[in-house]
Design a protein around this motif. Structure first.
Motif, PDB file in Angstrom:
ATOM      1  N   PRO A  70       0.798  -1.228   0.000  1.00 28.53           N
ATOM      2  CA  PRO A  70       0.000   0.000   0.000  1.00 28.53           C
ATOM      3  C   PRO A  70       0.832   1.280   0.000  1.00 28.53           C
ATOM      4  CG  PRO A  70      -0.971  -1.596   1.496  1.00 28.53           C
ATOM      5  CD  PRO A  70       0.349  -2.177   1.035  1.00 28.53           C
ATOM      6  N   SER A  71       2.043   1.213   0.535  1.00 31.98           N
ATOM      7  CA  SER A  71       2.872   2.420   0.613  1.00 31.98           C
ATOM      8  C   SER A  71       3.416   2.872  -0.734  1.00 31.98           C
ATOM      9  CB  SER A  71       4.035   2.191   1.586  1.00 31.98           C
ATOM     10  OG  SER A  71       4.878   1.154   1.106  1.00 31.98           O
ATOM     11  N   ASN A  72       3.465   1.965  -1.722  1.00 31.40           N
ATOM     12  CA  ASN A  72       3.948   2.370  -3.046  1.00 31.40           C
ATOM     13  C   ASN A  72       3.013   1.955  -4.169  1.00 31.40           C
ATOM     14  OD1 ASN A  72       4.320  -0.392  -3.306  1.00 31.40           O
ATOM     15  ND2 ASN A  72       6.499  -0.277  -3.823  1.00 31.40           N
ATOM     16  N   ARG A  73       1.887   1.325  -3.822  1.00 34.12           N
ATOM     17  CA  ARG A  73       1.031   0.691  -4.826  1.00 34.12           C
ATOM     18  C   ARG A  73       0.485   1.665  -5.859  1.00 34.12           C
ATOM     19  NH1 ARG A  73      -2.457  -3.255  -1.977  1.00 34.12           N
ATOM     20  NH2 ARG A  73      -0.548  -4.479  -2.177  1.00 34.12           N
ATOM     21  N   ALA A  74      -0.168   2.733  -5.412  1.00 36.66           N
ATOM     22  CA  ALA A  74      -0.801   3.654  -6.365  1.00 36.66           C
ATOM     23  C   ALA A  74       0.229   4.310  -7.272  1.00 36.66           C
ATOM     24  CB  ALA A  74      -1.604   4.723  -5.609  1.00 36.66           C
ATOM     25  N   LYS A  75       1.392   4.651  -6.701  1.00 33.44           N
ATOM     26  CA  LYS A  75       2.453   5.283  -7.489  1.00 33.44           C
ATOM     27  C   LYS A  75       2.962   4.339  -8.572  1.00 33.44           C
ATOM     28  CE  LYS A  75       6.883   7.677  -6.902  1.00 33.44           C
ATOM     29  NZ  LYS A  75       7.912   8.085  -5.932  1.00 33.44           N
ATOM     30  N   VAL A  76       3.223   3.088  -8.208  1.00 33.52           N
ATOM     31  CA  VAL A  76       3.693   2.092  -9.181  1.00 33.52           C
ATOM     32  C   VAL A  76       2.614   1.825 -10.225  1.00 33.52           C
ATOM     33  CG1 VAL A  76       4.390  -0.317  -9.497  1.00 33.52           C
ATOM     34  CG2 VAL A  76       5.316   1.010  -7.588  1.00 33.52           C
ATOM     35  N   GLN A  77       1.367   1.676  -9.766  1.00 26.95           N
ATOM     36  CA  GLN A  77       0.259   1.420 -10.693  1.00 26.95           C
ATOM     37  C   GLN A  77       0.121   2.551 -11.704  1.00 26.95           C
ATOM     38  OE1 GLN A  77      -2.684   0.982  -7.665  1.00 26.95           O
ATOM     39  NE2 GLN A  77      -2.407  -1.224  -7.462  1.00 26.95           N
ATOM     40  N   GLY A  78       0.245   3.786 -11.231  1.00 30.06           N
ATOM     41  CA  GLY A  78       0.160   4.925 -12.142  1.00 30.06           C
ATOM     42  C   GLY A  78       1.288   4.915 -13.160  1.00 30.06           C
ATOM     43  N   SER A  79       2.501   4.583 -12.708  1.00 33.74           N
ATOM     44  CA  SER A  79       3.648   4.543 -13.620  1.00 33.74           C
ATOM     45  C   SER A  79       3.486   3.452 -14.671  1.00 33.74           C
ATOM     46  CB  SER A  79       4.944   4.301 -12.816  1.00 33.74           C
ATOM     47  OG  SER A  79       5.158   5.349 -11.900  1.00 33.74           O
ATOM     48  N   VAL A  80       2.981   2.290 -14.262  1.00 35.91           N
ATOM     49  CA  VAL A  80       2.752   1.199 -15.210  1.00 35.91           C
ATOM     50  C   VAL A  80       1.672   1.588 -16.216  1.00 35.91           C
ATOM     51  CG1 VAL A  80       1.884  -1.168 -15.458  1.00 35.91           C
ATOM     52  CG2 VAL A  80       3.546  -0.633 -13.666  1.00 35.91           C
ATOM     53  N   ASP A  81       0.608   2.231 -15.728  1.00 37.98           N
ATOM     54  CA  ASP A  81      -0.462   2.641 -16.636  1.00 37.98           C
ATOM     55  C   ASP A  81       0.002   3.706 -17.627  1.00 37.98           C
ATOM     56  OD1 ASP A  81      -2.181   0.819 -15.594  1.00 37.98           O
ATOM     57  OD2 ASP A  81      -3.627   2.239 -14.785  1.00 37.98           O
ATOM     58  N   VAL A  82       1.026   4.486 -17.252  1.00 41.24           N
ATOM     59  CA  VAL A  82       1.634   5.424 -18.210  1.00 41.24           C
ATOM     60  C   VAL A  82       2.212   4.648 -19.388  1.00 41.24           C
ATOM     61  CG1 VAL A  82       3.544   7.022 -18.594  1.00 41.24           C
ATOM     62  CG2 VAL A  82       2.162   7.234 -16.542  1.00 41.24           C
ATOM     63  N   LEU A  83       2.958   3.599 -19.085  1.00 39.22           N
ATOM     64  CA  LEU A  83       3.559   2.790 -20.144  1.00 39.22           C
ATOM     65  C   LEU A  83       2.489   2.127 -21.007  1.00 39.22           C
ATOM     66  CD1 LEU A  83       6.439   1.086 -18.098  1.00 39.22           C
ATOM     67  CD2 LEU A  83       6.599   3.074 -19.611  1.00 39.22           C
TER      68      LEU A  83
END
Length: 426
Positions: A367-380
């Motif tokens: 949860p501490s990095n999930r949304a940030k990582v998810q957003g970065s992956v969705d950028v790709l």
């Protein structure tokens, strides 16, 4: 002082969930219901650009060569939005990140209507970029349902959010003629009609999240994770870090490849149909089946991903997309049935890839990095879609729709050997 009291109140609310699994389960169910309602509206909003975006550009530019540009633009816009939504969600919670993303997407749809009224290509292109925020938000909303889900529920939770997108997503393309008539009745060009629907739908989706997604599931999940990690040692952090990176890479690759193939073939199907005498209602029907197939199988897909595994379903995605490409390439131009089958298979293959990839991303983050990582992956993912959309028009202009479909299908099949290679890579 007022801001401090609000912060203290929020922390007090979060505290009530930390030691109550029953309250956590109730919030998980309530979060899913809220996300489901927002997705119904969001689905109607995203369908507009898919159905008539390419046709609007074709009319304004007077050529097919750049008819993939609208899809590329709102997909490019969704890439920027995915990054911002992910960052805002990580910092402020899903409610703010997702709610404001839908609102911005609604404003972009209104800009497209204004561009049609002014016959302004520049305004159209800018507005499509902004409209892409709704597409990114609609996709990222699937993660909100997983924040409080157990590891064995994650794919199912993501799929439940997606399956209800079908209601709006299928209705949207099939309202093309109706919204075109509504648009004409108020002096707006008919092709801009679906974007009127998109504006209302996205704004309603944003309102649902901003009002009802409270307490925020990501903030609660983060607090629960912090509490459970108290007193734990960091001895295995290196190993976990390597495993997490591998999982994120694998999940991202699956979703990127399936997105490129799906967007490329989908983008040029309306143009291909129009060239062979099909009307807007027929285009809307085919795209309606396609979008329905993208989202409706989600609940079954989620259960399969949780039961038989992420890798198996990712490979099933590659095979299904290959069948979609072959069917589209060999379909007679006047055969609505074959085109419906091809675009339905295209949607199902994408669905398999998205949910298996999503589950891998959630498995590999906290949860501490999930949304940030998810957003970065969705950028790709969005950039991959933008590339597929932009190149599709050029491929068709220089070769044919059949060639594009064959290429897409065989690229998707590469998913199987590359999956084995990535999984075995140390």
């Amino acid at each position: 002082m007022n801001l401090l009291s609000k912060s203290e109140k929020r922390n007090a609310v979060i505290e009530t969930y930390l030691n109550s699994p029953e309250r956590q389960r109730k919030l998980y169910r309530r979060t899913l219901i809220t996300v489901i309602f927002s997705q119904i509206f969001g689905g109607a909003g995203l369908a507009a650009g898919i159905t008539v975006g390419a046709l609007m550009a074709q009319d304004m530019m007077g050529t097919d060569k750049f008819s993939g540009v609208p899809t590329a633009l709102f997909t490019l816009g969704s890439a920027a939005a995915a990054l911002l939504v992910g960052r805002f969600s990580q910092k402020l919670g899903r409610r703010i990140g997702l709610g404001m993303g839908f609102v911005v997407g609604g404003l972009g749809a209104l800009g497209v209507v204004a561009a049609a009224l002014a016959n302004s290509l520049v305004l159209l292109l800018i507005s499509l970029l902004v409209y892409g925020a709704g597409t990114a938000t609609n996709l990222q909303a699937r993660y909100a349902g997983t924040d409080l889900a157990s590891p064995k529920q994650r794919a199912t939770a993501a799929s439940m959010a997606m399956v209800f997108t079908t209601l709006g997503a299928v209705a949207g393309p099939n309202l093309v003629n109706v919204m075109g008539s509504v648009a004409l009745s108020i002096g707006v060009p008919s092709l801009a009609g679906p974007f009127l629907l998109a504006a209302v739908a996205y704004l309603l989706a944003g309102a649902v999240l901003l009002v009802f997604l409270n307490p925020d599931p990501l903030l609660i999940a983060n607090a629960i994770a912090e509490k459970s990690s108290e007193g734990s040692t960091g001895s295995s952090s290196q190993t976990l870090g390597e495993a997490a990176k591998k999982g994120v890479t694998l999940g991202a690759f699956i979703m990127i490849l399936t997105q490129v193939v799906m967007v490329a073939i989908m983008t040029m199907t309306p143009v291909h149909m129009k060239h062979h005498g099909h009307g807007l209602s027929e285009v809307g029907l085919v795209i309606g089946f396609h979008i329905g197939s993208m989202y409706l199988p989600s609940l079954i897909t989620g259960i399969l991903v949780d039961k038989v595994g992420r890798t198996v379903m990712a490979m099933a995605s590659g095979v299904t997309l290959l069948l979609a490409g072959i069917t589209a390439a060999t379909a007679p131009s006047d055969s609505m049935g074959m085109l419906i089958i091809a675009l339905s298979l295209l949607g199902i293959g994408w669905n398999f890839g998205l949910i298996s990839g999503t589950a891998l991303i959630v498995d590999s983050t906290t949860p501490s990095n999930r949304a940030k990582v998810q957003g970065s992956v969705d950028v790709l993912i969005a950039l991959a879609g933008a590339s597929g959309g932009a190149l599709s028009g050029m491929v068709v202009a220089s070769t044919s729709y059949s060639t594009l479909s064959y290429i897409g299908g065989f690229i998707a099949l590469l998913l199987i050997p590359i999956m084995f290679w990535l999984k075995s890579k140390k």
